[in-house]
Design an enzyme around this catalytic site. Structure first.
Site, PDB file in Angstrom:
ATOM      1  N   SER A   6       0.850  -1.191   0.000  1.00  0.00           N
ATOM      2  CA  SER A   6       0.000   0.000   0.000  1.00  0.00           C
ATOM      3  C   SER A   6       0.883   1.237   0.000  1.00  0.00           C
ATOM      4  O   SER A   6       1.665   1.451   0.931  1.00  0.00           O
ATOM      5  CB  SER A   6      -0.883   0.007   1.248  1.00  0.00           C
ATOM      6  OG  SER A   6      -1.376   1.311   1.450  1.00  0.00           O
ATOM      7  N   HIS A  31      -1.135  -1.272  -4.381  1.00  0.00           N
ATOM      8  CA  HIS A  31      -2.404  -0.928  -3.725  1.00  0.00           C
ATOM      9  C   HIS A  31      -2.464   0.579  -3.486  1.00  0.00           C
ATOM     10  O   HIS A  31      -1.572   1.154  -2.861  1.00  0.00           O
ATOM     11  CB  HIS A  31      -2.488  -1.700  -2.398  1.00  0.00           C
ATOM     12  CG  HIS A  31      -3.791  -1.553  -1.684  1.00  0.00           C
ATOM     13  ND1 HIS A  31      -4.905  -2.313  -1.974  1.00  0.00           N
ATOM     14  CD2 HIS A  31      -4.167  -0.745  -0.665  1.00  0.00           C
ATOM     15  CE1 HIS A  31      -5.898  -1.984  -1.159  1.00  0.00           C
ATOM     16  NE2 HIS A  31      -5.476  -1.026  -0.356  1.00  0.00           N
ATOM     17  N   ASP A  33      -4.652   3.644  -1.980  1.00  0.00           N
ATOM     18  CA  ASP A  33      -5.731   3.986  -1.052  1.00  0.00           C
ATOM     19  C   ASP A  33      -6.257   5.388  -1.317  1.00  0.00           C
ATOM     20  O   ASP A  33      -5.553   6.374  -1.103  1.00  0.00           O
ATOM     21  CB  ASP A  33      -5.215   3.898   0.394  1.00  0.00           C
ATOM     22  CG  ASP A  33      -5.027   2.457   0.841  1.00  0.00           C
ATOM     23  OD1 ASP A  33      -5.988   1.684   0.713  1.00  0.00           O
ATOM     24  OD2 ASP A  33      -3.925   2.113   1.314  1.00  0.00           O
ATOM     25  N   MET A  35      -8.981   8.149  -0.244  1.00  0.00           N
ATOM     26  CA  MET A  35      -9.848   8.495   0.900  1.00  0.00           C
ATOM     27  C   MET A  35     -10.396   9.900   0.726  1.00  0.00           C
ATOM     28  O   MET A  35      -9.681  10.795   0.269  1.00  0.00           O
ATOM     29  CB  MET A  35      -9.045   8.430   2.202  1.00  0.00           C
ATOM     30  CG  MET A  35      -8.356   7.097   2.435  1.00  0.00           C
ATOM     31  SD  MET A  35      -7.644   7.030   4.078  1.00  0.00           S
ATOM     32  CE  MET A  35      -6.668   5.512   3.950  1.00  0.00           C
ATOM     33  N   MET A  66     -12.069   4.387  -0.698  1.00  0.00           N
ATOM     34  CA  MET A  66     -12.720   4.596   0.599  1.00  0.00           C
ATOM     35  C   MET A  66     -13.426   5.934   0.535  1.00  0.00           C
ATOM     36  O   MET A  66     -13.042   6.921   1.186  1.00  0.00           O
ATOM     37  CB  MET A  66     -11.671   4.538   1.722  1.00  0.00           C
ATOM     38  CG  MET A  66     -11.212   3.110   1.987  1.00  0.00           C
ATOM     39  SD  MET A  66      -9.677   3.039   2.908  1.00  0.00           S
ATOM     40  CE  MET A  66      -8.511   3.213   1.556  1.00  0.00           C
ATOM     41  N   GLY A 165      -8.913   3.876   6.983  1.00  0.00           N
ATOM     42  CA  GLY A 165      -8.613   5.289   7.248  1.00  0.00           C
ATOM     43  C   GLY A 165      -7.135   5.575   7.466  1.00  0.00           C
ATOM     44  O   GLY A 165      -6.650   6.619   7.085  1.00  0.00           O
ATOM     45  N   PHE A 166      -6.444   4.613   8.082  1.00  0.00           N
ATOM     46  CA  PHE A 166      -5.044   4.870   8.427  1.00  0.00           C
ATOM     47  C   PHE A 166      -4.206   3.604   8.304  1.00  0.00           C
ATOM     48  O   PHE A 166      -4.701   2.503   8.544  1.00  0.00           O
ATOM     49  CB  PHE A 166      -4.946   5.388   9.873  1.00  0.00           C
ATOM     50  CG  PHE A 166      -5.727   6.650  10.082  1.00  0.00           C
ATOM     51  CD1 PHE A 166      -5.176   7.889   9.788  1.00  0.00           C
ATOM     52  CD2 PHE A 166      -7.039   6.592  10.523  1.00  0.00           C
ATOM     53  CE1 PHE A 166      -5.917   9.059   9.947  1.00  0.00           C
ATOM     54  CE2 PHE A 166      -7.792   7.761  10.686  1.00  0.00           C
ATOM     55  CZ  PHE A 166      -7.225   8.992  10.395  1.00  0.00           C
ATOM     56  N   GLY A 167      -2.934   3.785   7.978  1.00  0.00           N
ATOM     57  CA  GLY A 167      -1.989   2.680   8.015  1.00  0.00           C
ATOM     58  C   GLY A 167      -1.487   2.482   9.438  1.00  0.00           C
ATOM     59  O   GLY A 167      -1.759   3.299  10.329  1.00  0.00           O
ATOM     60  N   GLY A 168      -0.789   1.374   9.642  1.00  0.00           N
ATOM     61  CA  GLY A 168      -0.094   1.167  10.911  1.00  0.00           C
ATOM     62  C   GLY A 168      -0.951   0.714  12.079  1.00  0.00           C
ATOM     63  O   GLY A 168      -0.515   0.794  13.228  1.00  0.00           O
ATOM     64  N   ASP A 200      -6.638  -6.607   3.992  1.00  0.00           N
ATOM     65  CA  ASP A 200      -5.975  -5.291   4.079  1.00  0.00           C
ATOM     66  C   ASP A 200      -6.002  -4.784   5.516  1.00  0.00           C
ATOM     67  O   ASP A 200      -7.081  -4.600   6.092  1.00  0.00           O
ATOM     68  CB  ASP A 200      -6.719  -4.319   3.153  1.00  0.00           C
ATOM     69  CG  ASP A 200      -6.094  -2.933   3.076  1.00  0.00           C
ATOM     70  OD1 ASP A 200      -5.004  -2.725   3.636  1.00  0.00           O
ATOM     71  OD2 ASP A 200      -6.715  -2.055   2.439  1.00  0.00           O
ATOM     72  N   GLY A 201      -4.809  -4.547   6.077  1.00  0.00           N
ATOM     73  CA  GLY A 201      -4.709  -3.917   7.385  1.00  0.00           C
ATOM     74  C   GLY A 201      -3.956  -4.747   8.400  1.00  0.00           C
ATOM     75  O   GLY A 201      -4.341  -5.864   8.718  1.00  0.00           O
ATOM     76  N   GLY A 222       1.187  -2.176   4.068  1.00  0.00           N
ATOM     77  CA  GLY A 222       1.693  -0.816   3.925  1.00  0.00           C
ATOM     78  C   GLY A 222       2.896  -0.565   4.800  1.00  0.00           C
ATOM     79  O   GLY A 222       4.049  -0.613   4.357  1.00  0.00           O
TER      80      GLY A 222
HETATM   81  C1  DX5 Z   1      -6.292   1.435   5.544  1.00  0.00           C
HETATM   82  C2  DX5 Z   1      -5.809   1.149   4.161  1.00  0.00           C
HETATM   83  C3  DX5 Z   1      -4.688   0.199   4.093  1.00  0.00           C
HETATM   84  C4  DX5 Z   1      -3.434   0.648   4.810  1.00  0.00           C
HETATM   85  C5  DX5 Z   1      -2.780  -0.576   5.329  1.00  0.00           C
HETATM   86  O1  DX5 Z   1      -7.449   2.188   5.469  1.00  0.00           O
HETATM   87  O2  DX5 Z   1      -6.866   0.622   3.364  1.00  0.00           O
HETATM   88  O3  DX5 Z   1      -4.402  -0.175   2.758  1.00  0.00           O
HETATM   89  O4  DX5 Z   1      -2.537   1.342   4.017  1.00  0.00           O
HETATM   90  O5  DX5 Z   1      -1.687  -0.204   6.101  1.00  0.00           O
HETATM   91  P1  DX5 Z   1      -0.959  -1.195   7.076  1.00  0.00           P
HETATM   92  O6  DX5 Z   1      -0.452  -2.343   6.262  1.00  0.00           O
HETATM   93  O7  DX5 Z   1       0.102  -0.370   7.685  1.00  0.00           O
HETATM   94  O8  DX5 Z   1      -2.016  -1.661   8.073  1.00  0.00           O
HETATM   95 ZN    ZN Z   2      -6.360  -0.251   1.380  1.00  0.00          ZN
END
Ligand code: DX5
Ligand code: ZN
Length: 239
Positions: A6, A31, A33, A35, A66, A165-168, A200-201, A222
């Protein structure tokens, strides 16, 4: 299992180089994202960036929308993929546009009302009509069974293992029954269902083994990939 890094966790100032590096390191898909600050409490990128990526990236793009009322934007995103493809010579039939089931059909959107299976089917048909692979996603709190009659229109189904909404964020293992349900439905369909199953996530070396075991065929990652010193080692550790 295919790996889709991602780009949300990439260095956006060096986006092209970052993507080259993960593809060189063995990733199969990219990928993306998208938003809107409404469907999720964050804003990322939109149509122009997807168009640029489509004109320079050779690997398939996995565009995760999203956004509310995705039916209003399927056209512009598909067009961006198509225009980019004219420059790079890539095939948009290899790309995916993935909408959220909960986001389809809001006021002014497709028939059936917000989050209805009917509205989702409308979205998927729109995507396929553009020559792009059609996918849908469900948030952690959304049961997958209610969209059973959308499975036959799907080339990919994306199970969220974090709140979008967020990575990590941390991986939610209790989403695995959704993945296994999709795997079993497909296996018992006698070839009628042909979707790929994506997660995903929160995917890292440890949780990737869990999603693989449950039946996922594509893993998005990601922060784990882009936060690694060595992208090749990180991607290899997910398979
Ligand atoms: C979250 C995104 C993911 C995100 C995953 O809303 O859809 O694609 O980037 O990030 P990680 O792998 O860090 O959870
Ligand atoms: Zn995603």
């Amino acid at each position: 299992m295919k790996i889709a890094p991602s780009i949300l966790s990439a260095d956006f100032g060096r986006l092209g180089a970052e993507i080259d590096a993960v593809l060189e390191a063995g990733a199969e898909l990219v990928h993306v994202d998208v938003m809107d600050g409404h469907f999720v409490p964050n804003i990322t990128i939109g149509v122009p960036v997807v168009k640029s990526l489509a004109s320079s990236v050779k690997a398939p793009l996995d565009v995760h929308l999203m956004i509310e009322n995705p039916e209003k934007f399927v056209g512009p995103f598909a067009e961006a993929l198509g225009k980019g493809a004219q420059v790079s010579g890539r095939e948009i039939s290899q790309d995916y546009i993935v909408v959220h089931a909960e986001a389809c059909g809001g006021p002014g959107g497709a028939d059936g009302g917000f989050g209805s299976a009917e509205a989702l089917r409308g979205c998927l048909q729109m995507i396929r009509a553009k020559g792009v692979k059609a996918g849908f996603s469900v948030k952690p709190g959304t049961p997958i069974e209610q969209y059973e009659d959308a499975l036959a229109l799907s080339d990919m189904i994306l199970i969220m293992t974090v709140e979008p909404g967020f990575g990590g964020q941390s991986f939610m293992e209790d989403m695995m029954p959704k993945v296994s349900w999709l795997r079993d439905k497909k296996a018992s369909s006698g070839g009628a269902l042909g979707y790929e199953i994506e997660v995903d996530g929160g995917v890292n070396a440890e949780t990737a083994a869990i999603v693989r075991e449950a039946g996922a065929e594509i893993a998005v990652a990601g922060s784990y990939v882009f936060g690694a010193e060595d992208y090749k080692e990180a991607i290899a550790s997910l398979r």
